[in-house]
Design an enzyme around this catalytic site. Structure first.
Site, PDB file in Angstrom:
ATOM      1  N   ARG A  43       0.825  -1.219   0.000  1.00  0.00           N
ATOM      2  CA  ARG A  43       0.000   0.000   0.000  1.00  0.00           C
ATOM      3  C   ARG A  43       0.853   1.259   0.000  1.00  0.00           C
ATOM      4  NH1 ARG A  43      -5.114  -1.289   4.026  1.00  0.00           N
ATOM      5  NH2 ARG A  43      -5.944  -3.041   2.814  1.00  0.00           N
ATOM      6  N   ASP A 154     -14.930   8.634   9.252  1.00  0.00           N
ATOM      7  CA  ASP A 154     -13.837   7.695   9.044  1.00  0.00           C
ATOM      8  C   ASP A 154     -12.534   8.448   9.264  1.00  0.00           C
ATOM      9  OD1 ASP A 154     -13.767   4.726   7.601  1.00  0.00           O
ATOM     10  OD2 ASP A 154     -11.879   5.812   7.410  1.00  0.00           O
TER      11      ASP A 154
END
Length: 295
Positions: A43, A154
């Site tokens: 990632r 979030d």
């Protein structure tokens, strides 16, 4: 001729990985064991490309030797946090919302038109928040005397950007029933464009904000009717789970509902304020005080 192996610089050093693990656990509460190292590096390579850096070794230097951590922290967290989500994930919760929770809240509130506040506390790209909105909008179409506002939060700024845009791949919305897809998604005029967008009618009722559940307090209303906090607590240790649940429960009005993921539990937190009404669904204790009807 003796062969000398070429040193691979496109990996974090053990020290760099350990530092990232410590930062993520301290700031977000998510544990990253050694088994997650390949995932983390994969990632972070995307972030390396965005920054135009040569490899992960250079990125590690940027973070820890060139004082880049302060400006890069948000992006680092975006990269390593997991954001698995689907429309109508764990559908029994949405059936409970429609068949039990909302009718109970209507009776509890009273008044000709009931205003409901709902919170998707780990909203990722918005599928959960918009699923809630679709369920409520269908109830309104069927005559339910409600109006509603949905908050999605979030920690990842990247997923929140997607949530606000409300544009999804056609395949991603497959779990949404066909009738709801027809009502609540707009399709591109170009048939080759396999993307859809949530209709403005729903987008107006859903807003998104960044929030770290590890924060000591949450800057949101304390009269929320329903909180969804599903499939995020599993990444926290037990003390963090208990603290997060306690903070979330403090934002529910009496008689409000908390819905956890099917692999999660209350872990003993705030048991004096809530009781289980169904597996993974909890309700705060009602008081004898009269409820205020929404305008």
């Amino acid at each position: 001729m003796r062969h000398h192996p070429v040193e691979d610089h496109d990996h974090l050093t053990d020290k760099q990985f350990a530092a990232i693990v410590q930062i993520v656990e301290g700031r977000v509460g998510i544990k990253l064991p050694q088994t997650k190292r390949i995932m983390v590096e994969g990632r972070l390579r995307k972030r390396v490309r965005v920054l135009g850096l040569q490899n992960l070794a250079v990125y590690g230097d940027l973070l820890f030797r060139q004082n880049g951590l302060e400006t890069e922290l948000v992006h680092l967290i975006d990269c390593v946090t997991t954001n698995k989500t689907d429309f109508f994930r764990e559908p029994s919760h949405f059936a409970f919302l429609r068949d039990v929770a909302v009718p109970e809240l209507i009776r509890q509130h009273g008044g000709p038109r009931v205003g409901l506040k709902l919170w998707s506390a780990a909203s990722s790209t918005g599928a959960e928040a918009y699923t809630i909105a679709m369920v409520l909008q269908d109830m309104i179409a069927a005559g339910a005397p409600i109006q509603y506002a949905v908050l999605g939060t979030d920690i990842s700024t990247e997923v929140l950007k997607t949530a606000r845009e409300a544009i999804y791949a056609q395949d991603f919305v497959a779990p949404v029933p066909a009738a709801m897809q027809a009502r609540y998604f707009m399709r591109s005029r170009d048939p080759k464009e396999q993307r859809v967008r949530i209709v403005p009618e729903l987008r107006r009722c859903v807003q998104f904000e960044r929030l770290n559940l590890m924060d000591e307090s949450y800057p949101f209303d304390r009269d929320v009717d329903v909180i969804f906090c599903r499939n995020v607590l599993i990444y926290f240790d037990k003390p963090t789970q208990e603290a997060v649940i306690a903070r979330l429960v403090s934002h529910l009005r009496p008689g409000g509902y908390l819905m956890l993921g099917h692999s999660e539990s209350m872990a003993g937190a705030e048991c004096d304020r809530v009781k289980a009404v169904s597996p993974t669904i909890y309700r705060t204790v009602l008081t004898s005080q009269p409820r205020r009807a929404a305008a």
